[in-house]
Scaffold this motif. Structure first.
Motif, PDB file in Angstrom:
ATOM      1  N   SER A  51      65.178 127.144 -13.026  1.00  0.00           N
ATOM      2  CA  SER A  51      65.900 125.323 -12.043  1.00  0.00           C
ATOM      3  C   SER A  51      66.029 125.882 -11.028  1.00  0.00           C
ATOM      4  CB  SER A  51      67.175 125.727 -12.884  1.00  0.00           C
ATOM      5  OG  SER A  51      67.584 126.439 -12.568  1.00  0.00           O
ATOM      6  N   THR A  54      60.184 124.432  -8.430  1.00  0.00           N
ATOM      7  CA  THR A  54      59.955 123.280  -8.453  1.00  0.00           C
ATOM      8  C   THR A  54      57.663 123.579  -8.872  1.00  0.00           C
ATOM      9  OG1 THR A  54      59.693 122.060  -6.699  1.00  0.00           O
ATOM     10  CG2 THR A  54      61.400 122.230  -8.130  1.00  0.00           C
ATOM     11  N   GLU A  57      53.311 118.741  -6.026  1.00  0.00           N
ATOM     12  CA  GLU A  57      53.251 117.556  -6.342  1.00  0.00           C
ATOM     13  C   GLU A  57      51.928 117.292  -7.019  1.00  0.00           C
ATOM     14  OE1 GLU A  57      52.855 113.048  -4.194  1.00  0.00           O
ATOM     15  OE2 GLU A  57      53.595 114.898  -3.056  1.00  0.00           O
ATOM     16  N   HIS A  60      51.011 119.532 -12.912  1.00  0.00           N
ATOM     17  CA  HIS A  60      51.943 119.472 -14.682  1.00  0.00           C
ATOM     18  C   HIS A  60      51.842 120.745 -15.372  1.00  0.00           C
ATOM     19  CE1 HIS A  60      48.492 116.865 -16.225  1.00  0.00           C
ATOM     20  NE2 HIS A  60      49.082 117.618 -17.345  1.00  0.00           N
ATOM     21  N   TYR A 154      55.750 130.409 -10.804  1.00  0.00           N
ATOM     22  CA  TYR A 154      56.356 129.367 -12.386  1.00  0.00           C
ATOM     23  C   TYR A 154      55.716 129.706 -13.178  1.00  0.00           C
ATOM     24  CZ  TYR A 154      57.642 125.012 -13.498  1.00  0.00           C
ATOM     25  OH  TYR A 154      58.264 123.756 -14.342  1.00  0.00           O
TER      26      TYR A 154
END
Length: 216
Positions: A51, A54, A57, A60, A154
């Motif tokens: 959390s 991230t 940009e 996904h 990630y």
């Protein structure tokens, strides 16, 4: 590992200090003699970590199907690798997650709830059992054009979250001792050496020893 990396990439990955050792081992392997030491890395899972980070940009994450690997032609997967992926995806104990930029696969990781598989050629007929509270993260790879963006970190942290969801307390992985780049990546996200696996294969005669570090 996909064919996208050449020998010079491997030298960078394993470190120039290990270049001589790598070349000697390559020669011995052609003669049917394999001798490698692997390190099992372990980490206490922490769901809060995912959390706090991230994706860049335009990127996904999604759970992968065989079609995702087949479409990733820029990874240059061999047919044998795709066949292995197919076999793993048919086993409910295996799951794979990937990060995409648009429709292009950029990085992926596998999770197993079955056992720790040794790399080829030591994987046939032998594996390291997982403890009941462990999950195995493996075959984590980021395409060279998408590196230095935090994608592997990630995926590892997302994998921890998945392990916790499946009631596992620890994540483990196995890395060749000379692979300094990979060891550094796992250590950077909190993994520590837990045990050492020494493997030899002389003309088909296999010997495997395990030494515990107990650092976790």
């Amino acid at each position: 590992m996909p064919q996208v990396e050449n020998f010079s990439d491997k030298i960078k990955q394993f470190g120039y200090a290990n270049a001589g050792t790598l070349m000697i081992k390559k020669v011995l392997e052609k003669l049917g003699i394999f001798k490698h030491t692997y390190l099992v890395y372990k980490k206490k899972c922490n769901a809060a970590t995912i959390s706090s980070i991230t994706l860049p940009e335009g990127y996904h994450l999604k759970k992968l199907a065989l079609s995702d690997f087949s479409a990733a032609t820029h990874f240059l997967f061999r047919d044998s690798k795709l066949e292995l992926f197919k076999k793993q995806l048919e086993n409910p104990a295996y799951h794979s997650y990937g990060i995409f930029k648009g429709d292009e696969l950029a990085a992926y990781i596998w999770i197993s709830y079955s056992n720790i598989e040794l790399p080829n050629p030591f994987n046939e007929g032998f594996y390291l059992p997982l403890e009941p509270n462990e999950g195995y993260q493996f075959d984590s790879f980021c395409h060279p054009t998408h590196r230095r963006k935090g994608l592997n970190a990630y995926l590892v942290h997302y994998g921890e979250k998945e392990l916790i969801n499946n009631k596992k307390d620890y994540a483990v992985s196995i890395i060749r001792r000379e692979n300094k780049a990979s060891r550094g990546s796992w250590e950077k996200v909190g993994f520590k050496e837990d045990r050492k696996v020494m493997c030899t294969l002389w003309w088909g005669k296999k010997k495997i020893c395990i030494a515990n570090f107990n650092t976790v």
